[in-house]
Structure formats: C-alpha cells, structure tokens
Scaffold this active site. Structure first.
Site, mmCIF file in Angstrom:
data_model
loop_
_atom_site.group_PDB
_atom_site.id
_atom_site.type_symbol
_atom_site.label_atom_id
_atom_site.label_comp_id
_atom_site.label_asym_id
_atom_site.label_seq_id
_atom_site.Cartn_x
_atom_site.Cartn_y
_atom_site.Cartn_z
ATOM 1 N N ASN A 105 -4.712 -10.766 -1.466
ATOM 2 C CA ASN A 105 -4.761 -9.719 -0.441
ATOM 3 C C ASN A 105 -6.206 -9.407 -0.034
ATOM 4 O O ASN A 105 -6.463 -8.406 0.625
ATOM 5 C CB ASN A 105 -4.117 -8.433 -0.965
ATOM 6 N N HIS B 97 6.616 0.421 -1.327
ATOM 7 C CA HIS B 97 6.037 -0.181 -2.538
ATOM 8 C C HIS B 97 6.429 0.593 -3.811
ATOM 9 O O HIS B 97 6.623 1.804 -3.786
ATOM 10 C CB HIS B 97 4.518 -0.145 -2.372
ATOM 11 N N GLU C 298 4.829 2.894 4.693
ATOM 12 C CA GLU C 298 3.654 2.024 4.745
ATOM 13 C C GLU C 298 3.389 1.746 6.214
ATOM 14 O O GLU C 298 4.293 1.865 7.038
ATOM 15 C CB GLU C 298 3.941 0.713 3.998
ATOM 16 N N SER D 141 4.327 -4.511 2.601
ATOM 17 C CA SER D 141 3.611 -5.450 1.742
ATOM 18 C C SER D 141 4.291 -6.798 1.552
ATOM 19 O O SER D 141 3.613 -7.801 1.353
ATOM 20 C CB SER D 141 3.357 -4.808 0.380
ATOM 21 N N ASP E 135 0.778 4.945 3.869
ATOM 22 C CA ASP E 135 0.065 4.030 2.973
ATOM 23 C C ASP E 135 -0.415 2.838 3.794
ATOM 24 O O ASP E 135 0.386 2.018 4.236
ATOM 25 C CB ASP E 135 1.008 3.595 1.842
ATOM 26 N N HIS F 45 -2.088 -2.517 3.434
ATOM 27 C CA HIS F 45 -2.228 -3.855 4.030
ATOM 28 C C HIS F 45 -2.710 -3.810 5.480
ATOM 29 O O HIS F 45 -2.656 -4.818 6.178
ATOM 30 C CB HIS F 45 -0.908 -4.621 3.925
ATOM 31 N N LYS G 163 -7.716 -4.433 -1.783
ATOM 32 C CA LYS G 163 -7.228 -5.518 -0.936
ATOM 33 C C LYS G 163 -8.345 -5.924 0.030
ATOM 34 O O LYS G 163 -9.323 -6.498 -0.423
ATOM 35 C CB LYS G 163 -5.907 -5.121 -0.308
HETATM 36 C C1 LIG Z 1 -0.960 -3.011 -3.555
HETATM 37 C C2 LIG Z 1 -0.307 -1.777 -3.055
HETATM 38 C C3 LIG Z 1 -0.532 -0.548 -3.680
HETATM 39 C C4 LIG Z 1 -1.284 -0.428 -4.967
HETATM 40 O O1 LIG Z 1 -2.632 -0.636 -4.799
HETATM 41 P P1 LIG Z 1 -3.520 -1.196 -6.005
HETATM 42 O O2 LIG Z 1 -4.889 -0.818 -5.634
HETATM 43 O O3 LIG Z 1 -3.273 -2.667 -6.071
HETATM 44 O O4 LIG Z 1 -3.043 -0.496 -7.252
HETATM 45 C C5 LIG Z 1 0.010 0.582 -3.088
HETATM 46 N N1 LIG Z 1 0.761 0.502 -1.972
HETATM 47 C C6 LIG Z 1 1.014 -0.680 -1.372
HETATM 48 C C7 LIG Z 1 1.847 -0.708 -0.144
HETATM 49 C C8 LIG Z 1 0.507 -1.847 -1.908
HETATM 50 O O5 LIG Z 1 0.787 -3.020 -1.330
#
Ligand SMILES: *Cc1c(COP(=O)(O)O)cnc(C)c1O
Length: 382
Positions: free
Chosen positions: A44, A130, A177, A181, A206, A209, A240
């Site tokens: 990512n 997620h 989101e 993801s 969130d 991505h 990411k």
């Molecule tokens: C990867 C991810 C997280 C968690 O983030 P990390 O920094 O890897 O712990 C939270 N929400 C989504 C949508 C993700 O893809």
C-alpha cells in the site's frame, strides 16, 4: 481443551491458513524471495515513499536528536516536538482545528470510536468497512447498525429510524471509508455528507487508501470533492501512501481534547518513536509538494495503463480480481509468484465468504513494462 493444531488443520482444510512469506528488500517496487527478484503488487506504499531518501533522512535526524524510544505515553512524560509538529501539520493540511496521532491506523480507529461513542449511542457502518472500524465500533459499547455496501437508501432508512428513536443527548455516527480497501471503489461521499447533515448525525471518514492518491494536494476524497469542512472526523493512516507508520484523526479541538482524555490506545500506550513520527511529517510534506504531485501523476498513469489493459474503470490504486472460492485464488497467487509477481490472495474474514480475490495494488514506483507483463500473466490464469 481445544488444541491449536486442530484449529490450524481446520484453517488449512478450508483454504484459510495464513503464513508469513519471508522477503528481502530490493529497489522498490522489487523484492527478493529466495534470492529471486519479484515485482511487488501487494504493497500500500502507493507513492514509493517508504524507501524515500528524504523520509529516511528525517527518521535518522530524529533518532540522532531524540533517541529511539519515546519512553512512555505522552500524557506521562510530556510530548516531544516531532509528535506536536505532526499533529499541527495534519490539522493545517486538513483545514481543521486539531488532530491527534496514534501508533497505527488500527489504534486510531479503535481508540477514537471507543472514546467518542458509548452505551446508548448508535454507529452506522458500511458493510465493507475495515476490521479496525468494526473492532472499534464493537468495543465502544454503542449499538451497531450496518448498511449494504454504498447503499444510500438503506443508510437513509437507518438514519431516519435511529434519529427518531434516540434521545437528544445520544450520538449518532456514520462510518465509511473513502476508497474501500479490498475493492478499490469509492463511497458516494457527496450524498453521504448530505444525508448525515440532514439527519443530524456525525460522520467519520477513513481516508486510509485515498491519502496521497486523490485530491489536488493528495489529501484524499474529501479534498477532491471539496467536502473537508463538512466531515466531523477525518481519519487516516500514515503507513500507506505516507510511507511511514501511525494514524491520525483530525477534527474540532473539543473532540480532540476528548480523545486525548479517553482514547485508550493513546492514553495507555507508549508514544510512537520520534523517527516514525518525523518520517510521517516528511511524507505528508512530500505528498503536498510538487514532487508529490509528480508521484501522484505517475501513479495515476500506472492505474490508467492497468485499467485500460483490463477493461475496467480507473478508480483507485486497488484492483481486485475476484475468484470466489479460496483455492483458485490461492493457486493464482502461487502461479503469479512463480512468474515473479507478488499479489496476495485475500480471503475470509478479510473479505466476505465466497469472494476470495487477488488484490493487486499499483504504485508510482512501477514501470509500465512491469504492469504490461503482470497483465499478460493474469491472462494465463483464467
Ligand atoms: C490499513 C487500514 C487501516 C489500519 O491502518 P494501519 O496503519 O495499517 O494500522 C485502517 N483503515 C483502513 C480502511 C485500512 O485499510
């Protein structure tokens, strides 16, 4: 007592066993597996910043100046300047009053939802949210309601029903989101913002991505659509596209003050190392700079090359190839690896049962030729 071996055997039988694949670093997007170069289509790290000289230098400088460990929770031994700088920068970047950073995106989701919501409150989540958001929602003690993925009618019904029966002091929060993801599609954010406003609900977005990938300065989908000012809680990860590790939540000062008092992964956990935090700050600055814009253009040119080859829509850096059953997805991942491409078979419980897939992610670090030859190999799979 149940034996671990039996559980592992059952997982293997169902095609759901997970194992660690040892890899060695090479120049991104290459990795080495058993000494052989493999093109990484699994990361990512969308802009290739995880091995960027500028970020590594920022991490080295912070280590030299502050040492390797923060020593304790920031509420106990005080807050070092890299952590405060990062949060100030995030707040300014997102155009909000304040931000709080955490050790990971996972800790951000669990800590924030647990602090903001409690018994008597209601959280409405998209079905494909997620695991970190689901875990946070569950641990908060609030009542959980789920709407089918991106289904606005169902979301509106849940908002109306819950608003009508909730007492005035109860909190009602919608969680989505911006880029999903495991599917790479986007939430209908304009409509979701309008619905939450109309029904007096809070909204947590969130952008895990979407940061670095979408928006004129790489802030994400809210920026692309000009909606930042209308989202109560803007959340993201620094692990990411930002190329480091950690997570943040940006909001009005009163909410951040509440988090600082109540978010358990913040209060009861040692602050992330200064090096990690300094690299995050530098990553965000690079993303907003002219170099970041160039990297984003490269990424989008790669996304567009791949989606043209596949005949799909260019929506994000995530391209799923759905197989359905676990075994064909695993077989596809193995055969790609044999040909020199790393892309994971993603299975239950990361995705719903019956929707096992290869999850291919594109990066600014990929060469067009690597994408074309991945595509040729994908054609031989089905
Ligand atoms: C990867 C991810 C997280 C968690 O983030 P990390 O920094 O890897 O712990 C939270 N929400 C989504 C949508 C993700 O893809």
């Amino acid at each position: 007592m149940r034996q671990a071996e039996d559980e592992l055997a059952a997982l293997r039988e169902a095609g759901l066993l997970r194992q660690l694949q040892p890899v060695e670093e090479d120049r991104p997007p290459l990795l080495r597996i058993n000494g052989r170069p493999v093109v990484n289509f699994a990361s990512n790290d969308y802009l290739g910043l995880a091995c960027d000289e500028e970020l590594m230098e920022a991490a080295r400088e912070a280590t030299t100046r502050y040492g390797t460990g923060a020593g304790s929770s920031r509420l106990i031994s005080g807050s070092l300047s890299p952590h405060l700088d990062l949060e100030e920068h995030i707040a300014e970047w997102k155009g909000v009053e304040a931000a709080l950073s955490f050790s990971s995106g996972y800790a951000t989701a669990v800590g924030s939802l647990g602090a903001l919501l409690g018994k008597g409150d209601v959280i409405i989540l998209d079905k494909l949210c997620h695991a970190s958001l689901i875990d946070g929602a569950r641990q908060s003690g609030a009542c959980l309601r789920v709407y089918p993925h991106n289904n606005l009618q169902k979301l509106e019904r849940l908002l109306a029903d819950n608003r009508a029966k909730l007492p005035a002091e109860a909190r009602l929060l919608v969680v989505t989101e911006s880029v999903f993801s495991m599917d790479g599609d986007r939430a209908p954010l304009v409509e979701i913002v309008e619905l939450t406003e109309r029904h007096g609900a809070l909204l947590l977005l969130d952008e895990a991505h979407a940061v670095g990938v979408l928006g004129p300065t790489g802030q994400g989908l809210a920026e692309e659509l000009g909606l930042q000012g209308r989202i109560t809680f803007q959340m993201g990860t620094l692990g990411k596209a930002v190329g480091s590790a950690g997570g943040y939540l940006a909001a009005e000062r009163r909410w951040i003050d509440l988090l600082l008092n109540k978010a358990r992964p913040f209060v009861y956990s040692t602050a992330p190392p200064p090096a990690q935090v300094a690299a995050s700050s530098r990553g965000l600055r690079v993303i907003a700079s002219a170099r970041g814009r160039n990297l984003r253009e490269r990424l989008w040119s790669n996304i567009s090359t791949f989606s043209k080859l596949r005949g799909t829509e260019a929506r994000s850096a995530i391209a799923p190839l759905i197989f359905g059953e676990n075994e064909p997805a695993l077989q596809a991942a193995r055969s790609l690896l044999g040909a020199g491409y790393l892309a994971p078979a993603v299975r239950f419980p990361t995705v719903p049962r019956g929707s096992a897939r290869l999850r291919i992610t594109l990066s600014a670090a990929h060469e067009e030729e690597q994408i074309r030859s991945l595509h040729k190999n994908l054609l031989t799979l089905s």
